[in-house]
Scaffold this active site. Structure first.
Site: not given
Length: 548
Positions: A476-478
């Protein structure tokens, strides 16, 4: 509504919400904050454990998915991003993590002058609402709460003890710039409720007459006059299109997926790609949409001995109903759980000068394989267990974002290329074996009945990689798709003051400007980008660097 403002902020997430609140604070400037989603004022958002349900629900998330991923068995992987006030800070796993000081030194080396750890530490301090730690590395009164977790499970304590027995240091603070050791994560939770940028920055600012917050409004493109940004075109739920003008600047804070998409839709990006979609080229910037990075996670699970209680029952059937009632009446219990209690860092190669593996741990197990392909949240299993989920936090693999159509309503093509670089695969395989050794330590061994994922029969690299294919999931860390860099770097999209190269009165201020992903969860750093971005926009002197 007045359609002319000093500043237009596109996106109300961790950076955009922080930025809009700061820009409107003096009352000197009119600010329009545009958000495609709706309000954050909902029970599932407030309730910390709601993160597990919201990630894949299009009422709260954009619903992105990748193109087929080679090392994920050809799956189209779900990539949740928040779609409401507060953006992903309203649906994330609530962990407060800053990363390692070397992350920011690497940013500077990549051309992001002014973004070193000593220069950013004052911004971390200013934006932090620390509830427990008391030293010169932490701050109180900021919009992002950082609090100790209450009533952690005894299994979590056993995880920490086992990590120490496996050779890691016990730590009380993951956020001193070293990102090492084993301990319990601090979380964005206060009085049993999610502490998001929406609650703590946007809500207080909405009483100001110079701030206009527009929800359910999807920006279609940035309007340009030649090479000068003049405003935005946006669409309302009834399908009508509206224009808003910016007297000073347009500030793009739509995140690592939507910021490059909107630049390209506005004619700013790789010229050949834009021309393929019939978009007139205003600025040929080949780096727009490139350099995409994310953390990839591999949840491992173990079954507990029959006499050892876990937390699974609190999230199933009657237990879930009881947990909900307890939360509604007391703001306590299992529904205040964040995405992880236990955390640790270690390195997969002793030659590295930083830790490249981060681990999340919870005394809960979910039916991951049965649900991940459908993009559903894992459902807790009937038999108690615990999860340890490692991820390679400084990945070498790089992905990209490209348009599928010249329409903002059509999601872009995401190619994450998870584990594409062999070094990432080797690091993740090392982490699986390290965690197996950790669980064999006395503190956990006495609690464990069996390893259930990957399972004790899988040992070789080939076997473990085959298991990883249907198992890995997004961190969840684009980040990284509009990265900062030097003027002589052809793939840099913005300068260190966050101005889009070749375009006047336009900046990108969000996680997409990171040259490299940081060593951990990205929310706190994204808030700092919004805070420092506000100083840059307002022309204020930089906060004095700190020596730590």
């Amino acid at each position: 509504m007045n359609q002319e403002f000093d500043y237009i902020v596109i996106g109300s997430g961790s950076a955009g919400g922080t930025l809009a609140a700061r820009l409107s604070a003096s009352g000197e400037h009119t600010v329009l904050l545009i958000e495609a989603g709706g309000s954050h004022r909902q029970l599932l958002v407030d309730m910390p454990a709601g993160w597990g349900r919201m990630a894949f629900d299009k009422r709260y998330s954009w619903g992105h998915e990748t193109e087929p991923e080679r090392w994920a068995g050809g799956r189209r992987m779900k990539i949740p991003r928040g779609k409401m006030l507060g953006g992903s800070s309203s649906i994330n796993g609530l962990l407060y993590v800053r990363g390692h000081r070397q992350d920011y030194a690497d940013w500077v080396s990549a051309g992001a002058a002014g973004w070193s750890w000593p220069e950013l530490l004052p911004h971390f301090i200013r934006t932090e609402g620390q509830q427990h730690l008391d030293n010169n590395l932490h701050g109180r009164g900021g919009p992002l709460i950082a609090a100790n977790q209450k009533n952690t499970d005894p299994i979590t304590d056993a995880m920490i003890e086992a990590a120490v027995q496996a050779g890691l240091e016990r730590v009380d603070d993951f956020n001193d710039g070293n990102a090492g050791g084993a301990g319990i994560y601090q979380v964005n939770v206060l009085d049993g409720r999610r502490s998001s940028i929406a609650r703590n920055a946007i809500d207080p600012a909405m009483s100001r007459t110079n701030l206009t917050v527009l929800t359910q409004a999807t920006v279609q493109c940035i309007t340009l006059s030649g090479r000068t940004a003049t405003g935005v075109k946006y669409r309302l739920p009834d399908g009508s299109e509206q224009l808003a003008k910016a007297r000073r600047e347009v500030l793009l804070c739509a995140g690592a997926i939507h910021s490059p998409q909107l630049l390209m839709l506005s004619g700013i990006g790789p010229a050949a790609h834009l021309q393929e979609h019939g978009i007139a080229v205003a600025a040929d910037l080949p780096g727009v949409g490139q350099n995409l990075q994310d953390h990839v996670i591999a949840p491992m699970t173990w079954r507990l001995r029959p006499e050892v209680p876990g937390m699974n029952a609190a999230f199933r059937g009657i237990g879930l109903a009881g947990s909900m009632l307890r939360y509604l009446f007391t703001r306590g219990g299992a529904m205040t759980s964040a995405a992880s209690e236990f955390g640790c860092y270690f390195r997969s190669d002793p030659a590295l000068n930083y830790n490249d593996i981060q681990v999340f741990g919870l005394p809960v197990t979910g039916a991951t394989e049965q649900t991940v392909n459908l993009g559903q949240s894992p459902k807790p299993e009937s038999i108690p267990g615990f999860t340890l989920a490692p991820n390679q936090i400084r990945p070498w693999s790089r992905g990209s974002i490209q348009l599928k159509a010249s329409d903002a309503r059509v999601h872009p093509a995401l190619r994450m290329n998870y584990l594409d670089d062999e070094r990432d695969r080797k690091a993740l395989l090392y982490s699986l074996r390290f965690l197996r050794r950790m669980v064999e330590q006395p503190a956990l061994a006495k609690l464990v009945a069996a390893e259930t994922r990957p399972g004790p029969a899988l040992h070789t690299d080939a076997e473990l990689l085959e298991w990883l294919a249907p198992t890995i999931t997004t961190g969840h860390h684009a980040v990284g798709t509009c990265r900062m860099g030097r003027l002589d770097d052809p793939f840099a999209v913005v300068t260190p003051d966050l101005r889009v190269r070749g375009v006047e009165r336009l900046r990108v201020i969000d996680a997409s400007v990171m040259p490299n992903i940081i060593s951990g969860n990205t929310n706190a750093t994204t808030v700092v980008i919004g805070d420092k971005g506000a100083d840059l926009v307002l022309g204020r002197a930089a906060l004095a660097p700190m020596d730590s």
